[in-house]
Design a protein around this motif. Structure first.
Motif, PDB file in Angstrom:
ATOM      1  N   ARG A 212     160.301  96.444 109.066  1.00 44.24           N
ATOM      2  CA  ARG A 212     159.164  96.054 109.789  1.00 44.24           C
ATOM      3  C   ARG A 212     158.776  94.592 108.377  1.00 44.24           C
ATOM      4  NH1 ARG A 212     154.053 100.350 110.831  1.00 44.24           N
ATOM      5  NH2 ARG A 212     153.053  98.598 112.054  1.00 44.24           N
ATOM      6  N   ARG A 213     158.495  93.019 109.467  1.00 43.77           N
ATOM      7  CA  ARG A 213     158.059  92.030 107.942  1.00 43.77           C
ATOM      8  C   ARG A 213     156.543  92.665 107.391  1.00 43.77           C
ATOM      9  NH1 ARG A 213     155.003  87.226 109.260  1.00 43.77           N
ATOM     10  NH2 ARG A 213     155.471  85.330 108.150  1.00 43.77           N
ATOM     11  N   ARG A 214     155.580  93.026 107.832  1.00 42.47           N
ATOM     12  CA  ARG A 214     154.241  93.792 106.883  1.00 42.47           C
ATOM     13  C   ARG A 214     154.263  94.356 108.061  1.00 42.47           C
ATOM     14  NH1 ARG A 214     150.951  87.956 106.711  1.00 42.47           N
ATOM     15  NH2 ARG A 214     152.089  86.671 105.939  1.00 42.47           N
ATOM     16  N   GLY A 215     153.212  95.774 106.639  1.00 44.65           N
ATOM     17  CA  GLY A 215     152.971  96.505 107.069  1.00 44.65           C
ATOM     18  C   GLY A 215     153.725  98.344 106.728  1.00 44.65           C
ATOM     19  N   SER A 216     154.475  98.112 106.103  1.00 46.92           N
ATOM     20  CA  SER A 216     155.146  99.197 105.135  1.00 46.92           C
ATOM     21  C   SER A 216     154.656  99.819 104.036  1.00 46.92           C
ATOM     22  CB  SER A 216     156.264  99.178 105.438  1.00 46.92           C
ATOM     23  OG  SER A 216     156.840 100.680 104.768  1.00 46.92           O
ATOM     24  N   ILE A 217     153.302 101.398 104.277  1.00 47.33           N
ATOM     25  CA  ILE A 217     152.564 101.990 103.973  1.00 47.33           C
ATOM     26  C   ILE A 217     153.543 102.085 102.073  1.00 47.33           C
ATOM     27  CG2 ILE A 217     153.656 103.686 103.444  1.00 47.33           C
ATOM     28  CD1 ILE A 217     150.666 105.243 103.705  1.00 47.33           C
ATOM     29  N   LEU A 218     154.964 101.312 102.294  1.00 45.16           N
ATOM     30  CA  LEU A 218     155.116 101.995 100.462  1.00 45.16           C
ATOM     31  C   LEU A 218     155.673 100.851  99.854  1.00 45.16           C
ATOM     32  CD1 LEU A 218     158.457 104.481 101.093  1.00 45.16           C
ATOM     33  CD2 LEU A 218     156.425 104.514 100.320  1.00 45.16           C
ATOM     34  N   SER A 219     155.337  99.387 100.912  1.00 46.12           N
ATOM     35  CA  SER A 219     154.963  98.529 100.249  1.00 46.12           C
ATOM     36  C   SER A 219     153.187  97.995 100.052  1.00 46.12           C
ATOM     37  CB  SER A 219     155.445  97.245 101.368  1.00 46.12           C
ATOM     38  OG  SER A 219     154.677  96.995 102.230  1.00 46.12           O
ATOM     39  N   THR A 220     152.750  99.259 100.409  1.00 49.37           N
ATOM     40  CA  THR A 220     151.075  98.234 100.192  1.00 49.37           C
ATOM     41  C   THR A 220     150.465  98.891  98.094  1.00 49.37           C
ATOM     42  OG1 THR A 220     150.582 100.505 100.907  1.00 49.37           O
ATOM     43  CG2 THR A 220     150.720  98.945 102.149  1.00 49.37           C
ATOM     44  N   THR A 221     149.749  98.101  97.615  1.00 48.79           N
ATOM     45  CA  THR A 221     149.704  98.179  96.466  1.00 48.79           C
ATOM     46  C   THR A 221     148.240  99.713  96.700  1.00 48.79           C
ATOM     47  OG1 THR A 221     150.000  96.585  95.940  1.00 48.79           O
ATOM     48  CG2 THR A 221     149.008  96.964  94.197  1.00 48.79           C
ATOM     49  N   SER A 222     147.582 100.529  96.092  1.00 51.39           N
ATOM     50  CA  SER A 222     147.542 101.305  95.722  1.00 51.39           C
ATOM     51  C   SER A 222     147.812 102.660  94.774  1.00 51.39           C
ATOM     52  CB  SER A 222     147.307 101.944  97.391  1.00 51.39           C
ATOM     53  OG  SER A 222     148.534 103.425  97.088  1.00 51.39           O
ATOM     54  N   ARG A 223     146.874 103.360  94.438  1.00 47.29           N
ATOM     55  CA  ARG A 223     146.802 104.235  94.051  1.00 47.29           C
ATOM     56  C   ARG A 223     147.829 105.729  94.197  1.00 47.29           C
ATOM     57  NH1 ARG A 223     145.508 104.964  88.337  1.00 47.29           N
ATOM     58  NH2 ARG A 223     145.641 107.289  88.445  1.00 47.29           N
ATOM     59  N   GLY A 224     148.397 105.451  95.432  1.00 44.50           N
ATOM     60  CA  GLY A 224     148.365 106.324  96.319  1.00 44.50           C
ATOM     61  C   GLY A 224     150.434 107.064  95.523  1.00 44.50           C
ATOM     62  N   HIS A 225     150.707 105.418  94.935  1.00 40.16           N
ATOM     63  CA  HIS A 225     151.572 105.809  94.469  1.00 40.16           C
ATOM     64  C   HIS A 225     152.374 106.795  93.264  1.00 40.16           C
ATOM     65  CE1 HIS A 225     154.049 102.403  97.393  1.00 40.16           C
ATOM     66  NE2 HIS A 225     152.965 101.899  96.748  1.00 40.16           N
ATOM     67  N   PHE A 226     150.664 107.245  92.801  1.00 36.80           N
ATOM     68  CA  PHE A 226     150.719 107.918  92.204  1.00 36.80           C
ATOM     69  C   PHE A 226     151.573 109.663  92.535  1.00 36.80           C
ATOM     70  CE2 PHE A 226     148.964 105.356  89.270  1.00 36.80           C
ATOM     71  CZ  PHE A 226     149.074 105.221  87.774  1.00 36.80           C
ATOM     72  N   ASP A 227     151.382 110.043  93.534  1.00 40.00           N
ATOM     73  CA  ASP A 227     151.458 110.680  93.908  1.00 40.00           C
ATOM     74  C   ASP A 227     153.399 111.231  93.900  1.00 40.00           C
ATOM     75  OD1 ASP A 227     149.066 111.228  95.255  1.00 40.00           O
ATOM     76  OD2 ASP A 227     149.339 110.319  97.936  1.00 40.00           O
ATOM     77  N   VAL A 228     153.910 110.245  93.438  1.00 40.25           N
ATOM     78  CA  VAL A 228     155.672 110.347  93.583  1.00 40.25           C
ATOM     79  C   VAL A 228     155.779 112.039  92.289  1.00 40.25           C
ATOM     80  CG1 VAL A 228     155.690 108.501  91.836  1.00 40.25           C
ATOM     81  CG2 VAL A 228     157.577 109.575  93.473  1.00 40.25           C
TER      82      VAL A 228
END
Length: 794
Positions: A212-228
């Motif tokens: 998608r041009r916009r809207g992928s959850i992995l392309s959003t800026t958040s602390r959720g990426h610490f879940d990795v």
């Protein structure tokens, strides 16, 4: 109990959900249940799911009381699944047509493995489709099923849940569940592959992965990426509980470091102020899970060093210096290209002031793709009829080897290229040369064209923006003004060219030189071509050559070739020829289907085949010269005509039988109507109208007119008196008839069928195939030696 449970969680995807669910329910393999999970979506996803459930009993609607995230929504679907195999599909992606049938066949073929891995293609919002770059890991060659240690390369394929089918009993036995948070696929896919006792692969694109041009959850800026970090903790905990999986720790460690460094270096993921914290946690995981034996490729060592030492500022400095270096190199390269182009144009201007060379001719076809088509046949005719004229052929570097011995090879954009354009008297092409070409007084430009027009061309495309693709019509007409001669195969083509390409040229309605080979080739030539393509001697070879669709972004194959072959039986072989703007017609090996899209000569493919199946390709006009069966597959005529525009309805004046669907096409071949008497009559009328001059001497006529100045063309052999190259089926029928005729008739009272003639069936088949024992003398123009490169004329 259904064969498949397809689980689709949905959250804020109302614009894509309908297409996703429809792609599942419209599958040709219908033994499935579709579990659609509404993850408390604030948009219309829940209503769309209920609408599908109301119309199809295979849909099970699940509405969660609160939003729980992708992983837990999948678990809700798992709890309700009853199928033998589990498949996951994200709600903005789609299954490709017949994907489930292919998956079911492969599962049965490989003995019901725990996990089957299949391929996907990324579909971008621009319409571009890109197949997984690690598709070679999904090869079906070798034993199957297997264990992961037999094919460790599978871990290079994207670690997601939706490109695999999982045996439900295996999932329950292993205790696989999706965790909460982002990167929830990581602790699912690694354990599934490592724990599976049996694995198999399917080398077929089964999922279209929407970018998608916009809207992928992995392309959003958040602390959720610490879940990795927690997700990899779960993966290593799974391995520690199973000592037999310890061998995978080095690989998992390297993949973890790669993943962590990717998250860190992506500028749109981590919030401002959290990067140092992320790097500290990454360094801690590096030390905790570091395992000897994990080889790191050279290109990844800088990233691994970043994670190992946590050198955030040093890494940023190195990255900035490398970026600066790349930009400087790019600027220097751009300047060098501009300087080279200026020097070449200066060279060209000097060459334009030097005398023309009357003994030089330069040829090209399809924008430098290779030797062939009408220019290729004319180049051979020049060498045979006017050997005093030295020929040169323009081909891009990758096509140089396709140019046969004889002409001098010239690469586009070189000094030799501009010299040839400036000094050669004769210029021959089936498209235009470089727009900077200056047509000099005394130069002769022969525009050969590359087909009989069924679809709109030239100025007729001004009102067809989808087909015109941004064509500069003023530039087009400036190119037309450089033409001296234009070749035409028939009156229809002549009238069309002169209207859509208005100019002061002379039309030579002599036939197309590339079709001369159809009248000159022998049965031995046909047999040799079939042998080189691996076609069994007794097989019926069908050339399938669809054309490009202007109204479609993804140029998928209009037919399920595997299904068609399965219905026709083992006697048939399909030669699949994709248009050069089209996706491959087969995305994996299919027994009985030979992918000939890259074959250098479409004329050779025509000679090797026994019949042609096409839609709206101009190849039908050329193939009609062979007087072999043609079947038109017109399943989308209205859409094609609306988008591109056509000059006549090919269904009303076809070159043979017409099928309006895949099932009709199969029926034509199963019943034998594809080569019956009525299609033969239609083919004869079509040939009379569109092939009046293609008697094997078109190239000779052009050379005599353009070079030798002969105004009266050679006489034309009428279509009814021509003896084109016989098909392999016709040759076999003649041989069978001759053998039967040489056997004495049975004496009265001996065995044999009363009143039956063993010759009649073979003779009838020979008549249907257009065979004849007589052959005309060969043209004085020899067939070009060596390999040729001919691009589709469709």
């Amino acid at each position: 109990m259904p064969r498949f449970s397809v689980i689709v969680p949905a959250y804020k995807v109302q614009a894509y959900l309908h297409e996703c669910l429809e792609s599942v329910l419209s599958q040709s393999y219908a033994d499935l249940e579709l579990i659609a999970v509404d993850d408390r979506s604030p948009d219309a996803c829940g209503e769309i799911i209920d609408e599908f459930a109301a119309r199809d009993t295979r849909v099970r609607a699940v509405h969660l009381p609160e939003n729980v995230g992708l992983g837990r929504a999948r678990n809700a679907g798992l709890d309700r699944a009853t199928g033998d195999y589990l498949l996951f599909l994200d709600s903005d992606d789609t299954l490709t047509p017949d994907a489930l049938r292919a998956i079911a066949d492969r599962l049965e073929e490989t003995g019901e493995p725990d996990v089957l891995v299949y391929d996907y293609a990324s579909i971008y919002w621009t319409g571009e489709a890109v197949r997984n770059r690690f598709a070679e890991q999904l090869s079906e060659e070798g034993p199957a099923p297997f264990r992961l240690q037999d094919r460790p390369g599978l871990l290079r394929v994207l670690m997601v849940a939706w490109n695999k089918a999982y045996r439900r009993e295996f999932v329950e036995r292993t205790g696989l569940r999706f965790p909460p948070g982002l990167y929830e696929d990581t602790p699912w896919t690694y354990p599934a592959l490592m724990a599976a006792r049996t694995l198999a692969t399917l080398d077929r694109v089964c999922v279209h992965y929407r970018q998608r041009r916009r809207g992928s959850i992995l392309s959003t800026t958040s602390r959720g990426h610490f879940d990795v970090f927690e997700q990899y903790d779960r993966v290593f905990a799974f391995v520690e509980q199973r000592p037999e999986l310890a061998r995978w720790r080095p690989v998992l460690f390297r993949r973890m470091v790669d993943h962590l460094s990717t998250v860190f270096t992506k500028r749109d993921r981590l919030p401002r102020g959290s990067r140092a914290e992320f790097l500290r946690k990454a360094r801690g995981h590096y030390r905790r899970y570091r395992t000897p034996g994990a080889s790191v490729p050279l290109r990844s060592r800088l990233r691994h060093t970043l994670v190992h030492f946590g050198v955030h500022r040093t890494y940023r400095a190195l990255e900035a210096s490398m970026t600066l270096r790349r930009r400087a190199h790019k600027s220097v390269s751009k300047l060098a290209r501009a300087l080279r182009a200026a020097l070449l144009q200066a060279h060209y201007r000097i060459q334009l002031r030097l005398p023309l060379r009357a003994d030089r001719a330069v040829f090209a076809a399809y924008w430098g793709r290779g030797h062939g088509c009408n220019p290729g046949a004319l180049e051979a005719a020049f060498r045979a009829l006017v050997p005093q004229v030295r020929t040169a052929w323009i081909a891009r570097p990758e096509h140089q080897d396709a140019v046969p011995p004889g002409p001098r090879r010239v690469r586009p954009g070189t000094a030799a290229y501009w010299t040839a354009l400036a000094r050669s008297k004769y210029l021959v092409n089936n498209v235009n040369f470089d727009r900077r070409l200056v047509k000099r007084p005394g130069q002769v430009f022969v525009q050969t064209q590359h087909g009989t027009p069924l679809k709109h061309m030239g100025l007729d495309l001004q009102e067809r923006p989808a087909a015109a693709r941004g064509t500069d019509f003023e530039e087009l007409l400036r190119g037309v003004d450089k033409w001296d001669y234009v070749l035409s195969a028939n009156r229809h083509t002549t009238l069309t060219w002169e209207r859509v390409y208005p100019g002061g040229y002379e039309t030579l309605e002599y036939g197309y030189p590339r079709n001369d080979v159809f009248q000159r080739a022998t049965a031995e030539d046909v047999a040799g071509l079939r042998e080189s393509l691996g076609i069994p001697r007794d097989a019926i070879a069908v050339l399938y050559a669809p054309t490009h669709r202007d109204y479609r972004r993804a140029q998928r194959c209009p037919l399920d070739l595997e299904r068609v072959l399965r219905r026709l039986g083992p006697r048939f072989v399909i030669l699949a020829r994709a248009h050069y703007w089209q996706d491959p017609l087969v995305d994996r090996p299919v027994p009985g289907v030979v992918d000939v899209s890259g074959h250098p000569s479409v004329e050779d493919l025509c000679l090797a085949s026994d019949a042609l199946v096409t839609d709206y390709s101009s190849l039908m006009f050329d193939y009609a010269n062979l007087d072999r069966p043609i079947v038109v597959h017109a399943d989308d005529w209205e859409a094609y005509d609306a988008a591109r525009g056509t000059y006549f309805d090919v269904r009303a004046f076809p070159p043979g039988a017409v099928a309006h669907s895949e099932d009709e096409l199969i029926d034509l071949f199963v019943t034998g109507h594809w080569r019956g008497p009525r299609p033969a009559r239609l083919r004869a009328a079509f040939r009379e109208r569109f092939c009046p001059h293609d008697d094997g001497r078109a190239a000779e006529r052009v050379v005599r007119r353009v070079v030798l100045g002969e105004l009266e063309p050679l006489p034309v052999t009428p279509p009814a008196e021509r003896r084109p190259a016989p098909s392999a089926a016709a040759t076999a029928a003649e041989a069978e008839a001759a053998t039967a005729a040489s056997v004495p008739a049975p004496l009265p009272g001996t065995s044999g069928t009363p009143g039956a003639s063993p010759v009649e069936p073979a003779a009838a088949s020979a008549v249907e195939q257009g065979a004849s024992p007589g052959r005309p003398p060969l043209s004085v123009v020899p067939r070009p030696a060596g390999p040729r490169s001919v691009v589709d004329r469709r």
